[in-house]
Design a protein around this motif. Structure first.
Motif, PDB file in Angstrom:
ATOM      1  N   PHE A   3      -4.489  -8.238  -5.627  1.00  0.00           N
ATOM      2  CA  PHE A   3      -3.881  -7.122  -4.849  1.00  0.00           C
ATOM      3  C   PHE A   3      -2.752  -8.012  -4.839  1.00  0.00           C
ATOM      4  O   PHE A   3      -2.008  -6.543  -4.918  1.00  0.00           O
ATOM      5  N   TRP A   4      -1.890  -8.989  -4.720  1.00  0.00           N
ATOM      6  CA  TRP A   4      -0.371  -9.201  -4.420  1.00  0.00           C
ATOM      7  C   TRP A   4       0.607  -8.784  -6.276  1.00  0.00           C
ATOM      8  O   TRP A   4       1.177  -8.120  -5.714  1.00  0.00           O
ATOM      9  N   SER A   7       0.282  -4.607  -5.660  1.00  0.00           N
ATOM     10  CA  SER A   7       2.302  -4.829  -4.653  1.00  0.00           C
ATOM     11  C   SER A   7       3.323  -5.052  -5.327  1.00  0.00           C
ATOM     12  O   SER A   7       4.194  -4.712  -5.034  1.00  0.00           O
ATOM     13  N   PHE A  48      -1.139  -4.503   1.338  1.00  0.00           N
ATOM     14  CA  PHE A  48      -1.943  -4.512   0.828  1.00  0.00           C
ATOM     15  C   PHE A  48      -2.851  -5.882   0.988  1.00  0.00           C
ATOM     16  O   PHE A  48      -3.793  -5.631   0.796  1.00  0.00           O
ATOM     17  N   ARG A  49      -2.328  -6.607   1.721  1.00  0.00           N
ATOM     18  CA  ARG A  49      -2.921  -7.620   2.620  1.00  0.00           C
ATOM     19  C   ARG A  49      -3.973  -7.394   3.634  1.00  0.00           C
ATOM     20  O   ARG A  49      -5.628  -7.325   3.351  1.00  0.00           O
ATOM     21  N   TYR A  52      -6.920  -5.159   1.843  1.00  0.00           N
ATOM     22  CA  TYR A  52      -7.980  -6.583   1.163  1.00  0.00           C
ATOM     23  C   TYR A  52      -8.752  -6.623   1.976  1.00  0.00           C
ATOM     24  O   TYR A  52     -10.030  -7.687   2.330  1.00  0.00           O
ATOM     25  N   TYR A  53      -7.614  -6.652   3.891  1.00  0.00           N
ATOM     26  CA  TYR A  53      -8.846  -7.327   4.765  1.00  0.00           C
ATOM     27  C   TYR A  53      -9.899  -6.442   4.929  1.00  0.00           C
ATOM     28  O   TYR A  53     -11.101  -6.921   5.256  1.00  0.00           O
ATOM     29  N   LEU A  55     -11.309  -4.695   2.389  1.00  0.00           N
ATOM     30  CA  LEU A  55     -12.409  -4.465   1.520  1.00  0.00           C
ATOM     31  C   LEU A  55     -13.461  -5.212   1.935  1.00  0.00           C
ATOM     32  O   LEU A  55     -14.580  -5.423   2.007  1.00  0.00           O
ATOM     33  N   LEU A  56     -12.570  -7.050   2.264  1.00  0.00           N
ATOM     34  CA  LEU A  56     -13.515  -7.629   2.264  1.00  0.00           C
ATOM     35  C   LEU A  56     -14.231  -7.515   3.766  1.00  0.00           C
ATOM     36  O   LEU A  56     -15.399  -7.582   4.380  1.00  0.00           O
ATOM     37  N   ALA A  83      -7.760 -15.840   0.860  1.00  0.00           N
ATOM     38  CA  ALA A  83      -7.157 -14.065   0.460  1.00  0.00           C
ATOM     39  C   ALA A  83      -5.440 -15.430   0.279  1.00  0.00           C
ATOM     40  O   ALA A  83      -4.926 -14.826  -0.174  1.00  0.00           O
TER      41      ALA A  83
END
Length: 209
Positions: A3-4, A7, A48-49, A52-53, A55-56, A83
């Protein structure tokens, strides 16, 4: 880490287009575009963080549905730590790649009277960013989990501040010292949110069970 990287790819693409579409001879404009690129990259990383949260969170709900006892084998707090480490390690890896590319030459650092501490201070800055991303991951996920949007805003502001401090270079004290102070504050905050206490820390330092 993925994800990083995504971005970084998107922010680099936008910055590249902006530079190519502008006048390369206009130094003030180019500096403004550089500042814009850094700030936009920070905001994109935090976006994107958040993705990602989300998604998790979906993944944990799926694990709970499949488990026999109705509990997830991994907590959101553990996910937050992993993460943050992933974001930090990829950020540090790319920083080191850029440093190694500069080290190939041509020229010698400090040959014209500039500071010879460029590589040393860059290494310290890379280290602080790796730690900060780890702590930011914990703070950001905690804010999302408990709907404390001010915690998320604090992470974004700290990220913008640390990135903005890089423009103080080559006045390295002006960028390193505030960054390490922010790291200490973020570390303390993340430690307390993770259930840590002064008593636990004292027992750890004294090697008591």
């Amino acid at each position: 880490a993925f994800f990083w990287l995504v971005s970084l790819l998107l922010s680099s693409l936008i910055w590249f287009i902006a530079v190519k579409a502008s006048d390369p001879q206009d130094e003030r404009l180019q500096k403004g575009l550089l500042i814009f690129g850094v700030m936009f990259s920070v905001l994109l990383q935090e976006a994107f963080r958040f993705l990602y949260y989300k998604l998790l969170r979906k993944a944990i709900e799926g694990l709970v549905a499949l488990s026999e006892d109705g509990c997830s084998p991994i907590s959101i707090q553990q996910m937050a730590y992993v993460a943050g480490v992933g974001f930090g390690l990829m950020s540090g890896a790319f920083s080191m790649i850029n440093l190694l590319a500069d080290a190939l030459g041509p020229g010698t650092v400090g040959i014209h009277g500039d500071s010879q501490l460029y590589f040393l201070t860059s290494a310290f800055m890379t280290m602080v960013l790796i730690f900060l991303h780890t702590f930011w991951g914990i703070l950001f996920f905690h804010g999302c989990e408990h709907r404390r949007w001010w915690e998320i805003a604090a992470v974004v502001i700290m990220h913008l501040t640390v990135s903005g401090l890089s423009f103080c270079n080559p006045l390295y004290v002006g960028s390193l010292v505030p960054s390490y102070l922010l790291m200490a504050a973020a570390a303390t905050w993340a430690y307390l949110l993770s259930g840590g206490s002064a008593q636990n820390l004292r027992r750890f330092l004294l090697c008591k069970c």
